[in-house]
Each structure stands twice: as structure tokens, then as C-alpha cells.
Design an enzyme around this catalytic site. Structure first.
Site, PDB file in Angstrom:
ATOM      1  N   THR A  95       0.761  -1.281  -0.038  1.00 13.09           N
ATOM      2  CA  THR A  95      -0.016   0.022   0.126  1.00 13.09           C
ATOM      3  C   THR A  95       0.862   1.152  -0.034  1.00 13.09           C
ATOM      4  O   THR A  95       1.573   1.457   1.024  1.00 13.09           O
ATOM      5  CB  THR A  95      -0.894  -0.160   1.174  1.00 13.09           C
ATOM      6  OG1 THR A  95      -1.664  -0.953   1.177  1.00 13.09           O
ATOM      7  CG2 THR A  95      -1.866   1.457   1.136  1.00 13.09           C
ATOM      8  N   LYS A 170      -7.367   2.052  -2.397  1.00 15.78           N
ATOM      9  CA  LYS A 170      -6.929   1.243  -1.254  1.00 15.78           C
ATOM     10  C   LYS A 170      -6.925   2.456  -0.026  1.00 15.78           C
ATOM     11  O   LYS A 170      -7.176   2.287   1.024  1.00 15.78           O
ATOM     12  CB  LYS A 170      -5.604   0.799  -1.104  1.00 15.78           C
ATOM     13  CG  LYS A 170      -4.900   0.205   0.025  1.00 15.78           C
ATOM     14  CD  LYS A 170      -5.751  -0.901   0.722  1.00 15.78           C
ATOM     15  CE  LYS A 170      -5.212  -1.088   2.238  1.00 15.78           C
ATOM     16  NZ  LYS A 170      -3.886  -1.863   2.058  1.00 15.78           N
ATOM     17  N   LYS A 238      -0.024   5.890   8.563  1.00 15.92           N
ATOM     18  CA  LYS A 238       0.428   6.136   7.397  1.00 15.92           C
ATOM     19  C   LYS A 238      -0.429   6.235   6.334  1.00 15.92           C
ATOM     20  O   LYS A 238      -0.615   7.297   5.414  1.00 15.92           O
ATOM     21  CB  LYS A 238       1.636   4.935   6.872  1.00 15.92           C
ATOM     22  CG  LYS A 238       2.115   5.321   5.546  1.00 15.92           C
ATOM     23  CD  LYS A 238       1.787   4.155   4.443  1.00 15.92           C
ATOM     24  CE  LYS A 238       1.925   2.694   5.033  1.00 15.92           C
ATOM     25  NZ  LYS A 238       1.393   1.652   4.048  1.00 15.92           N
TER      26      LYS A 238
END
Lengths: 291, 364
Positions: A95, A170, A238
Site C-alpha cells: 500500500t 486502497k 500512514k
């Protein structure tokens, strides 16, 4: 089919294990080589470097923890770029932000290689049981070739078009997830502070329109302060940061996500970064007015 | 705001006009019925004299209930809005003897055509029923109907029960409880989780607290209206549970809205986002049901936005009362306030997504 696998963390280890068990020939690499041992015991080969893995395999999958690691295995010495060529494909399931993904795509394809970004929705348990949701984008032909592997790794795959779309999808999903976990935490703590039995809250939630596997799966452990990591909090933060950056670029209003990100930052400052992201609940508990 | 309520200290509401056969079947419901009944002075009655009331001894129950789970008695229903109307209908269809009241009388007409009786004030409904349900929009209405002029309070008394299904704050609920109990009647707060469709389908979730004996008596009625019920202890606990649930829900809807909008702005198909969400760990029925219409900017009202904002406001109040900060709920609340300012109060609460969109200067 011979598949390379770079990155044997929480996700990578489970995913490469599934491929092995379902009859794929897998060559693995991990920055800390000892992590390869368990896979070797199940029949995997080892590549000493990412380049070595790519040299050996037609398709190489990568599952790294963040943009820096994803870039590193591609661009560094002994990295993917040294061996990528016209007959090979690289599938990055990490990701990352869309820019990183586009950067990797450009580097791979300019050497004649084929590229697919394919971040996943789902953490350790779906990785172990092959129930991930795969959000692919990039070269359609490589996607088609990868389907046998995707069918082992996940329950459903989406092809979303051009590189960057997988990364964006995502991030959006994880942004919602991070906000939901915060909302859930606020609710659990409020129930308890108001004199209710938080278990009753879990029972009520599970019956109605906002019931979901995350609440069902993590609620009981959270009530026992059990935050054993399926998805580390630092990675969730993150993702929220990257989602907010996406919102910034496009001037999209996201006040709830911004508030959720603050909570995750606070959790990191409390040293909870390596725990499951549900540990953000602890930040709600410390926020107490002086009476 | 102090409500004005009508309690006539001389109105000994300790009458009952139940025939002896019904009294026997009501024994678990009305623990305090005296063996002989007393007829109070006619002058203390607001409307019809006692004796003209014909009492039908019949029972109603959920279709899958055992023969033990019957409710015998007259049921009052105050408030026939989005929720109250289908709920009252379900009671009638299950064979209950229902008397209705609504502030706007014509809302009663569909119920009357189904067989409901009508009374022109909450007081009269309560006076003529054994248990009276109230389903009002907010604390102000709940207080007014219970304790205001011609309010239910004046018709309550020993042997009767008041079940307030409205979603209110704990203080309001405790106040109504105090006034109801002072008449000798029993009280149960019983807010529900679930909106229009679950109300129509009899699939509500009851979050009750208050008098345990009243809860046990009305359980058959709750089973007609809902799919599950919780008894959570003392008054205030039902209200708190409802507010916590709706606080989480309001935050989730606001977050989902941010996601839908962001996905569109960065070139993704929001319908695909809805699909992706439906596959994963955060898949909730609310997202699958409302997502597609939100993408089309349609917000058919199942749960009015103004009520969601009311619930968030009350939840924030609850959090403050126990010294807890709730930054996500606070951020979500702001969005609902903005949506209200755009005139979206009566749309479904999913219209909160509009609060995130840029508005041109000359839009209405």
C-alpha cells in the site's frame, strides 16, 4: 507457475505460504533473510536479492510495508530494476501513495517490463485464509496472467484501470476504516463511562445497520485491552496521512478523517505504533477533562 | 425549560374498568390492581364517563409467539410519524386493541381505517388504555406529550404503564419517569435502533430501561414490533445506549461520505468503492443500502438528518457529562449542522455528504 515473492512480513509470509500450499513454485526474499526459513521448510526457494528473484521468475510479487521500502526494492542496488525485462512482470501489492506507484510503473515499463499495482484490503487473517480483496490497476494483460495467483490469495479481485487507481482505492477504504475505528472507540469508552455494559453495546451493534466484521472481530479484544497486531497502527496512520494528502491535492473536505488522523498520531506518540490499529482506543481513554 | 403539566391531585386515577375475566389474564401486567374497583367522581374525568366504555377481552401477540406470550389490554399510541405510524399498524395487524393520537389529526386516518380508535389528546388516550406508547421526534415533544397540557400524565395511574420509545437524553427520560411514577403508574424508556424499514417490517431493536415488571408485561408487544429487545436496568441506560449507537452511526455515515466524495474527486467510480467496501472488513448494511443512492445524490428519508444531528448533539452532551472527549463525533456533528443550514433537515441523514461539497454562492 513460478512466482517470486519479495517481503515476508505479517502479510507477505501468509500470502506466500498460501501460494506454496496451492502448488505454486515460489522464490522468496526478505530484507532479514532469516524470515525466509519457514517458507523454505514448506518448499520455497530463496533469492539473496530482489534482482536474483526477478531473474529466476516470470512474475514477481512484492509486499512491502510502506513507500520507502517499495521504492527501495525496485531502485536500490541489486533491486528489481537490474533484472526486469520484456518477458517479466512485477506486481506490487504494497500500500503506497499513487505517486510512488506511478514512479515504479514508469521505471519498470521503461525497461520493457510489465507492471501491475495490486494493494489489498484485508489484514493478517484474510491473508492467511486467502480472503483478501485485491485492488489491481495497470497492465490488463499482466492482470489476466496473475488471476490464478489472485484466486489463491483472495476472494475477489478488481481491475480498476490505470496505475494509481489501485493505490487511491486502497487509501480511500483505509481512510474510512480508520475513522470507523475511532468512532467505535469513542462509543465503547462512552458506553462504559455512562455505566453501560460495553458487551451489551457490542451485541446491539451486531444486530443493526452498522454491524460489520471489524467491530465483531475486534470489539471483544478491545474490551480486554488486547491489541495484538493484525494491522499495525503505524501503517494505519500512514494510510490516513496519505489519504489526507490525496484530499489536499484535490481540495476535498475531510474533517472526520483529519480528526481520526490526529488520534492515530497521538497513539504513535504514546508508543502504540506497533500494536494493532485498534489500540487507538487508548487515546480516547486518556482524554479526560479535569473535573 | 420547565414543562407545564396538569396533575389534578383530586383525580384519583386508581380506578380500573376491567372486567374480572380480563383482570385475571392481566394479573402479571397489573400488579397493583385492587380487588374492588373504585369509581372516582365523574367530574374528574376529562371526557367519556367510565361506564360507557366497552372493554373487549382479547389478546394480541407476535405471529411466532407461544400462547403464553399474549398481551391483553388496550394499547395507546401517541405519535404517528415515520416510525409511529408503521409501528401502530403492526400492532393493529397483530390483533391489538389500539387507540391513537397525533398532533396532526389526519395522520391518524390510515390507522383508523385499519381499525384503530381515536382520542383527541394524549390524556384521553392514556386514560382509556392500559399501556400507552409514545413515539415522538425529540425531547421537547416527548416532554410536551407526557407532561404538557392535556398530556398523558393526567390519564395515568396505578395499573397503567407508559412506554416512551422516543430518543431523548437521560435527563428528559428521568424527568418523565419521575412524573409518571408519581401518578402510581409504571414507566419504561424504550428507544429503538432501526429506522423506517425495520419499523415497517417489525425488525426494530428495543433498548429498554425502567420498570422491569412493565418490561415483562409489554414484551409480547415489543416482540410484535421488533426482532430483539434488551433490558438495561435503570432509567437513563436505554437512552444512553441509543445515543452511543447513533453517535457511532453518525460518525460512520460522515466518514463514508468523505470516502465517496474523495473517490469521485480522484477519478475513481464511487459505485466501485461501495462494492469494494461491501467485500471487506468494514462492510455494513448501512453502506450497501444507502451508498448507491448517495452516489446519485438521492436521499430518500428513512431517518431524517435533523434527528441524527439531534442524537449527535445529545451524545456529545452525554460525553461531556462523563468527562470524555469525542473529537470524531464532534467533527461529524459539525457536518450535520452544515447540512441543516443547507436546508437538508428532512432529507435522509445520508444527505450529510452534501455538507462536504462546495456550494456556489448563489445556490438556494
Amino acid at each position: 507457475m513460478e512466482v517470486g515473492f519479495l517481503g515476508l512480513g505479517i502479510m507477505g509470509k501468509a500470502m506466500s505460504m498460501n501460494l506454496l500450499k496451492r502448488g505454486f513454485k515460489v522464490t522468496v526474499w526478505n530484507r532479514t533473510l532469516s524470515k525466509c526459513n519457514e517458507l523454505v521448510a514448506h518448499g520455497a526457494s530463496v533469492g539473496e536479492t530482489p534482482a536474483e528473484v526477478v531473474k529466476k521468475c516470470k512474475i514477481t510479487i512484492a509486499m512491502l510495508s510502506d513507500p520507502a521500502a517499495a521504492l527501495s526494492v525496485v531502485f536500490d542496488k541489486d533491486g528489481v530494476l537490474e533484472q526486469i525485462c520484456n518477458s517479466k512482470g512485477y506486481i506490487d501489492m504494497s500500500t503506497v501513495d499513487p505517486e510512488t506507484s506511478c514512479k515504479i510503473n514508469e521505471a519498470i515499463t521503461s525497461k520493457g517490463g510489465h507492471f501491475l499495482e495490486a494493494p489489498v484490503s484485508g489484514s493478517r487473517q484474510p491473508a492467511e485464509t486467502g480472503q483478501l480483496v485485491i485492488l489491481a490497476a495497470g497492465e490488463k494483460a499482466l492482470y489476466e496472467e496473475a488471476i490464478p495467483a489472485f484466486d489463491v490469495l483472495g476472494k475477489k479481485s478488481f481491475f480498476l484501470g490505470q496505475v494509481g487507481n489501485g493505490a487511491k482505492m486502497k487509501l480511500v477504504v483505509n481512510m474510512i476504516m480508520g475513522s470507523m475505528m475511532n468512532a467505535f472507540s469513542e462509543g465503547l469508552v462512552l458506553a462504559e463511562r455512562s455505566g453501560l455494559n460495553p458487551r451489551s453495546l457490542l451485541d446491539v451493534l451486531d444486530l443493526g445497520g452498522i454491524a460489520n466484521p471489524m467491530f465483531r472481530g475486534k470489539g471483544p479484544a478491545m474490551l480486554q485491552d488486547n491489541y495484538s497486531p493484525a494491522f499495525p497502527l503505524k501503517h494505519q496512520q500512514k494510510d490516513m496521512r496519505l489519504a489526507l494528502a490525496l484530499g489536499d491535492e484535490n481540495a476535498v473536505s475531510m474533517p472526520v478523517a483529519a480528526a481520526a488522523n490526529e488520534a492515530f498520531k497521538k497513539a504513535r506518540s504514546m508508543g502504540l505504533g506497533d500494536l494493532d490499529f485498534s489500540a487507538v482506543c487508548e487515546t480516547v481513554k486518556v482524554l479526560k477533562h479535569s473535573s | 425549560m420547565t414543562p407545564t403539566f396538569l396533575v389534578n391531585p383530586n383525580a384519583n386515577c386508581s380506578y380500573n374498568f376491567l372486567s374480572s375475566t380480563v383482570m385475571a389474564s392481566c394479573s402479571t401486567f397489573c400488579p397493583r390492581i385492587p380487588n374492588n374497583f373504585r369509581v372516582p367522581p365523574i367530574s374528574s374525568f376529562p371526557s367519556k364517563p367510565l361506564l360507557s366504555l366497552s372493554f373487549k377481552a382479547f389478546s394480541c401477540q407476535a405471529s411466532d409467539a407461544s400462547s403464553q406470550d399474549k398481551f391483553s389490554g388496550q394499547v395507546g399510541f401517541l405519535g404517528l410519524g415515520i416510525m409511529g405510524s408503521p409501528m401502530a399498524q403492526n400492532l393493529i395487524k397483530a390483533g391489538c386493541d389500539v387507540t391513537v393520537w397525533n398532533r396532526t389529526k389526519n395522520k391518524c386516518d390510515p390507522l383508523i381505517s385499519l381499525g384503530a380508535k381515536y382520542r383527541s389528546s394524549p390524556e384521553e388516550v392514556a386514560a382509556n388504555c392500559d399501556v400507552t406508547f409514545a413515539m415522538l421526534a425529540d425531547p421537547e415533544s416527548a416532554i410536551d406529550v407526557a407532561c404538557g397540557k392535556n398530556g398523558a400524565l393526567s390519564g395515568m395511574g396505578p395499573g397503567k404503564g407508559y412506554v416512551d420509545i422516543s430518543t431523548v437524553d437521560g435527563a428528559t427520560s428521568k424527568m418523565i419517569n419521575g412524573h409518571i411514577k408519581a401518578t402510581g403508574a409504571l414507566f419504561l424508556e424504550a428507544p429503538v435502533s432501526g429506522s423506517k424499514k425495520p419499523a415497517e417490517d417489525g425488525q426494530l431493536i428495543f433498548l429498554t430501561a425502567g420498570d422491569r415488571s412493565l418490561y415483562d408485561s409489554v414484551a409480547p408487544l415489543l416482540d410484535i414490533l421488533g426482532k430483539s429487545r434488551f433490558y438495561l436496568g435503570e432509567v437513563g441506560n436505554g437512552a444512553a445506549m441509543k445515543l452511543v449507537v447513533n453517535m457511532i452511526m453518525g460518525s460512520m455515515m460522515a466518514s463514508f461520505s468523505e470516502g465517496l466524495l474523495l473517490s469521485k474527486k480522484v477519478g475513481l467510480d464511487p459505485n466501485v468503492l461501495v462494492e469494494v467496501v461491501a467485500q471487506g472488513a468494514i462492510s455494513a448494511p448501512m453502506y450497501s443500502v444507502k451508498g448507491p443512492s448517495m452516489v446519485k445524490s438521492q436521499y430518500p428519508t428513512a431517518f431524517p438528518l435533523k434527528h441524527q444531528q439531534k442524537d449527535l448533539r445529545l451524545a456529545l452532551g452525554l460525553a461531556e457529562s462523563v468527562s470524555q472527549s469525542t473529537p470524531i463525533a464532534a467533527a461529524a456533528n459539525e457536518l450535520y449542522k452544515v447540512a441543516k443550514s443547507y436546508g437538508l433537515s428532512d432529507e435522509d441523514f445520508s444527505a450529510v455528504i452534501e455538507a462536504l461539497k462546495a456550494k456556489s454562492h448563489d445556490s438556494a
